[in-house]
Design a protein around this motif. Structure first.
Motif, PDB file in Angstrom:
ATOM      1  N   GLY A   2      -9.109  -4.667 -11.114  1.00  0.00           N
ATOM      2  CA  GLY A   2      -9.392  -3.503 -11.123  1.00  0.00           C
ATOM      3  C   GLY A   2      -8.322  -3.241 -10.093  1.00  0.00           C
ATOM      4  O   GLY A   2      -8.092  -3.918  -9.555  1.00  0.00           O
ATOM      5  N   ALA A   3      -8.521  -1.992  -9.690  1.00  0.00           N
ATOM      6  CA  ALA A   3      -7.331  -1.497  -8.453  1.00  0.00           C
ATOM      7  C   ALA A   3      -7.164  -2.109  -7.231  1.00  0.00           C
ATOM      8  O   ALA A   3      -6.772  -2.558  -6.537  1.00  0.00           O
ATOM      9  N   LYS A   4      -8.877  -2.321  -6.868  1.00  0.00           N
ATOM     10  CA  LYS A   4      -8.921  -2.257  -5.496  1.00  0.00           C
ATOM     11  C   LYS A   4      -8.957  -3.784  -5.311  1.00  0.00           C
ATOM     12  O   LYS A   4      -8.017  -4.484  -4.025  1.00  0.00           O
ATOM     13  N   TYR A   5      -9.627  -4.980  -6.057  1.00  0.00           N
ATOM     14  CA  TYR A   5      -9.495  -6.156  -5.415  1.00  0.00           C
ATOM     15  C   TYR A   5      -8.302  -7.089  -6.250  1.00  0.00           C
ATOM     16  O   TYR A   5      -7.816  -7.883  -5.975  1.00  0.00           O
ATOM     17  N   GLY A   6      -7.839  -6.132  -7.567  1.00  0.00           N
ATOM     18  CA  GLY A   6      -6.455  -6.701  -7.930  1.00  0.00           C
ATOM     19  C   GLY A   6      -5.861  -6.324  -6.944  1.00  0.00           C
ATOM     20  O   GLY A   6      -4.613  -7.432  -6.712  1.00  0.00           O
ATOM     21  N   THR A   7      -5.800  -5.220  -6.232  1.00  0.00           N
ATOM     22  CA  THR A   7      -4.518  -5.254  -4.678  1.00  0.00           C
ATOM     23  C   THR A   7      -4.376  -6.588  -4.536  1.00  0.00           C
ATOM     24  O   THR A   7      -3.520  -7.155  -2.954  1.00  0.00           O
ATOM     25  N   LEU A   8      -5.689  -6.252  -4.026  1.00  0.00           N
ATOM     26  CA  LEU A   8      -6.300  -7.340  -1.865  1.00  0.00           C
ATOM     27  C   LEU A   8      -5.414  -8.678  -2.920  1.00  0.00           C
ATOM     28  O   LEU A   8      -4.735  -9.142  -2.141  1.00  0.00           O
ATOM     29  N   SER A   9      -5.780  -9.341  -4.437  1.00  0.00           N
ATOM     30  CA  SER A   9      -5.277 -10.417  -3.954  1.00  0.00           C
ATOM     31  C   SER A   9      -4.011 -10.354  -4.645  1.00  0.00           C
ATOM     32  O   SER A   9      -3.587 -11.445  -4.201  1.00  0.00           O
ATOM     33  N   THR A  10      -3.191  -9.576  -5.247  1.00  0.00           N
ATOM     34  CA  THR A  10      -1.564  -9.785  -4.917  1.00  0.00           C
ATOM     35  C   THR A  10      -1.297  -9.540  -4.089  1.00  0.00           C
ATOM     36  O   THR A  10      -0.303  -9.941  -3.077  1.00  0.00           O
ATOM     37  N   ALA A  11      -1.295  -8.912  -2.994  1.00  0.00           N
ATOM     38  CA  ALA A  11      -1.212  -8.020  -1.542  1.00  0.00           C
ATOM     39  C   ALA A  11      -1.391 -10.003  -0.826  1.00  0.00           C
ATOM     40  O   ALA A  11      -0.858 -10.359  -0.363  1.00  0.00           O
ATOM     41  N   LEU A  12      -2.231 -10.016  -0.569  1.00  0.00           N
ATOM     42  CA  LEU A  12      -2.528 -11.656  -0.204  1.00  0.00           C
ATOM     43  C   LEU A  12      -1.534 -12.997  -0.625  1.00  0.00           C
ATOM     44  O   LEU A  12      -0.795 -13.998  -0.031  1.00  0.00           O
ATOM     45  N   PHE A  13      -1.712 -13.002  -1.685  1.00  0.00           N
ATOM     46  CA  PHE A  13      -0.001 -13.391  -2.385  1.00  0.00           C
ATOM     47  C   PHE A  13       1.322 -13.244  -2.485  1.00  0.00           C
ATOM     48  O   PHE A  13       1.590 -14.276  -1.624  1.00  0.00           O
ATOM     49  N   LEU A  14       1.534 -12.127  -2.294  1.00  0.00           N
ATOM     50  CA  LEU A  14       2.265 -11.738  -1.669  1.00  0.00           C
ATOM     51  C   LEU A  14       2.732 -11.768  -0.085  1.00  0.00           C
ATOM     52  O   LEU A  14       4.017 -12.370   0.251  1.00  0.00           O
ATOM     53  N   ALA A  15       1.739 -11.975   0.556  1.00  0.00           N
ATOM     54  CA  ALA A  15       1.971 -11.904   2.149  1.00  0.00           C
ATOM     55  C   ALA A  15       1.643 -13.509   2.410  1.00  0.00           C
ATOM     56  O   ALA A  15       3.187 -13.820   3.325  1.00  0.00           O
ATOM     57  N   TRP A  59       4.698  -5.305  -7.828  1.00  0.00           N
ATOM     58  CA  TRP A  59       3.944  -6.295  -8.490  1.00  0.00           C
ATOM     59  C   TRP A  59       2.327  -5.881  -7.479  1.00  0.00           C
ATOM     60  O   TRP A  59       1.407  -5.788  -7.771  1.00  0.00           O
ATOM     61  N   LEU A  60       2.867  -5.152  -6.271  1.00  0.00           N
ATOM     62  CA  LEU A  60       1.681  -4.819  -5.650  1.00  0.00           C
ATOM     63  C   LEU A  60       1.545  -3.327  -5.998  1.00  0.00           C
ATOM     64  O   LEU A  60       0.728  -3.071  -5.638  1.00  0.00           O
ATOM     65  N   LEU A  61       2.484  -2.653  -6.918  1.00  0.00           N
ATOM     66  CA  LEU A  61       1.850  -1.424  -6.739  1.00  0.00           C
ATOM     67  C   LEU A  61       0.869  -1.449  -8.289  1.00  0.00           C
ATOM     68  O   LEU A  61       0.357  -0.269  -8.141  1.00  0.00           O
ATOM     69  N   VAL A  62       1.552  -2.442  -8.849  1.00  0.00           N
ATOM     70  CA  VAL A  62       0.927  -2.214 -10.656  1.00  0.00           C
ATOM     71  C   VAL A  62      -0.673  -2.890 -10.713  1.00  0.00           C
ATOM     72  O   VAL A  62      -1.824  -1.446 -10.736  1.00  0.00           O
ATOM     73  N   PRO A  63      -1.411  -3.229  -9.669  1.00  0.00           N
ATOM     74  CA  PRO A  63      -3.044  -3.859  -9.476  1.00  0.00           C
ATOM     75  C   PRO A  63      -3.480  -1.986  -9.659  1.00  0.00           C
ATOM     76  O   PRO A  63      -4.172  -1.024 -10.165  1.00  0.00           O
ATOM     77  N   ALA A  64      -2.561  -0.673  -8.719  1.00  0.00           N
ATOM     78  CA  ALA A  64      -3.530   0.266  -7.830  1.00  0.00           C
ATOM     79  C   ALA A  64      -3.188   1.382  -9.438  1.00  0.00           C
ATOM     80  O   ALA A  64      -3.954   1.735 -10.045  1.00  0.00           O
ATOM     81  N   VAL A  65      -2.266   1.011  -9.622  1.00  0.00           N
ATOM     82  CA  VAL A  65      -1.551   1.894 -11.591  1.00  0.00           C
ATOM     83  C   VAL A  65      -2.745   1.645 -11.690  1.00  0.00           C
ATOM     84  O   VAL A  65      -3.410   2.133 -13.200  1.00  0.00           O
ATOM     85  N   LEU A  66      -2.312   0.072 -13.091  1.00  0.00           N
ATOM     86  CA  LEU A  66      -2.628  -0.261 -14.128  1.00  0.00           C
ATOM     87  C   LEU A  66      -4.350  -0.113 -14.083  1.00  0.00           C
ATOM     88  O   LEU A  66      -5.045   0.092 -14.971  1.00  0.00           O
ATOM     89  N   GLY A  67      -4.897  -0.934 -12.159  1.00  0.00           N
ATOM     90  CA  GLY A  67      -6.780  -0.605 -12.777  1.00  0.00           C
ATOM     91  C   GLY A  67      -6.975   0.585 -12.694  1.00  0.00           C
ATOM     92  O   GLY A  67      -8.220   0.503 -13.599  1.00  0.00           O
ATOM     93  N   SER A  68      -6.415   1.924 -12.192  1.00  0.00           N
ATOM     94  CA  SER A  68      -6.461   2.471 -11.525  1.00  0.00           C
ATOM     95  C   SER A  68      -6.835   3.329 -13.321  1.00  0.00           C
ATOM     96  O   SER A  68      -8.300   4.189 -14.018  1.00  0.00           O
ATOM     97  N   LEU A  69      -5.739   3.295 -14.510  1.00  0.00           N
ATOM     98  CA  LEU A  69      -5.706   3.815 -15.446  1.00  0.00           C
ATOM     99  C   LEU A  69      -6.932   3.022 -16.334  1.00  0.00           C
ATOM    100  O   LEU A  69      -7.507   3.851 -17.032  1.00  0.00           O
TER     101      LEU A  69
END
Length: 186
Positions: free
Chosen positions: A52-65, A95-105
């Motif tokens: 989903g949006a929250k944890y998908g963003t967290l996971s992707t953000a960790l990867f990008l960090a 990649w960081l924006l996709v989880p927020a947008v796609l997850g929310s939809l």
């Protein structure tokens, strides 16, 4: 509730590891554009669909960090701040924006009991694949001093593979969501 949050954080860390593993496969250079075909964008889609949006963003953000701080987690063993400023930087930011947008939809569709296989696939292709390609093209245009039209047209070469990756991510996500340990996460 604490147990559920621990479960979600564990799965987010696991999906970060999946993103890293997908980077082991080297990119396929196209020659006419300085952006290779890679598998990690499928991992971002799958991460979003499962977490989903929250944890998908967290996971992707960790990867990008990890990539930003120089760990060689990106396709081809790349990492570091310079990669974010290069031709592929826009794709990484997308990649960081996709989880927020796609997850929310996807969440909204699920809440309204409209998350059919086809609608999920179309949503992944539009809010995932196209978002990545458009933001990546905008940055590629600026960074490589090419017209936006040229950058967008060059991304057409990615669409067949991206459609396959989107389809695989939907198939995998739908199968993985049936696993009892993953039920209730998304």
């Amino acid at each position: 509730m604490q147990n559920q949050q621990t479960k979600k954080l564990t799965l987010a860390a696991m999906m970060t590891a999946v993103l890293i593993i997908l980077g082991v496969f080297p990119g396929i250079p196209l020659g006419f554009i300085p952006v290779p075909i890679i598998l990690q964008n499928m991992g971002v889609l799958l991460t979003t669909e499962l977490l989903g949006a929250k944890y998908g963003t967290l996971s992707t953000a960790l990867f990008l960090a990890l990539a930003l701080f120089g760990l060689p987690v990106l396709s081809g063993g790349r990492g570091g701040f310079a990669v974010f400023l290069g031709p592929t930087g826009g794709y990484l930011i997308a990649w960081l924006l996709v989880p927020a947008v796609l997850g929310s939809l996807l969440y909204l569709l699920k809440q309204h009991n409209r998350l059919s296989w086809w609608l999920e696939l179309v949503t992944v292709m539009i809010a995932g694949v196209l978002l990545i390609d458009i933001i990546g093209s905008i940055w590629l245009s600026v960074q490589s001093h090419m017209s936006l039209t040229t950058a967008l047209l060059s991304n057409v070469a990615f669409l067949p593979g991206d459609m396959i990756k989107a389809t695989l991510s939907v198939i995998l996500a739908r199968r993985l969501r049936k696993i009892p340990a993953l039920q209730g996460i998304f």
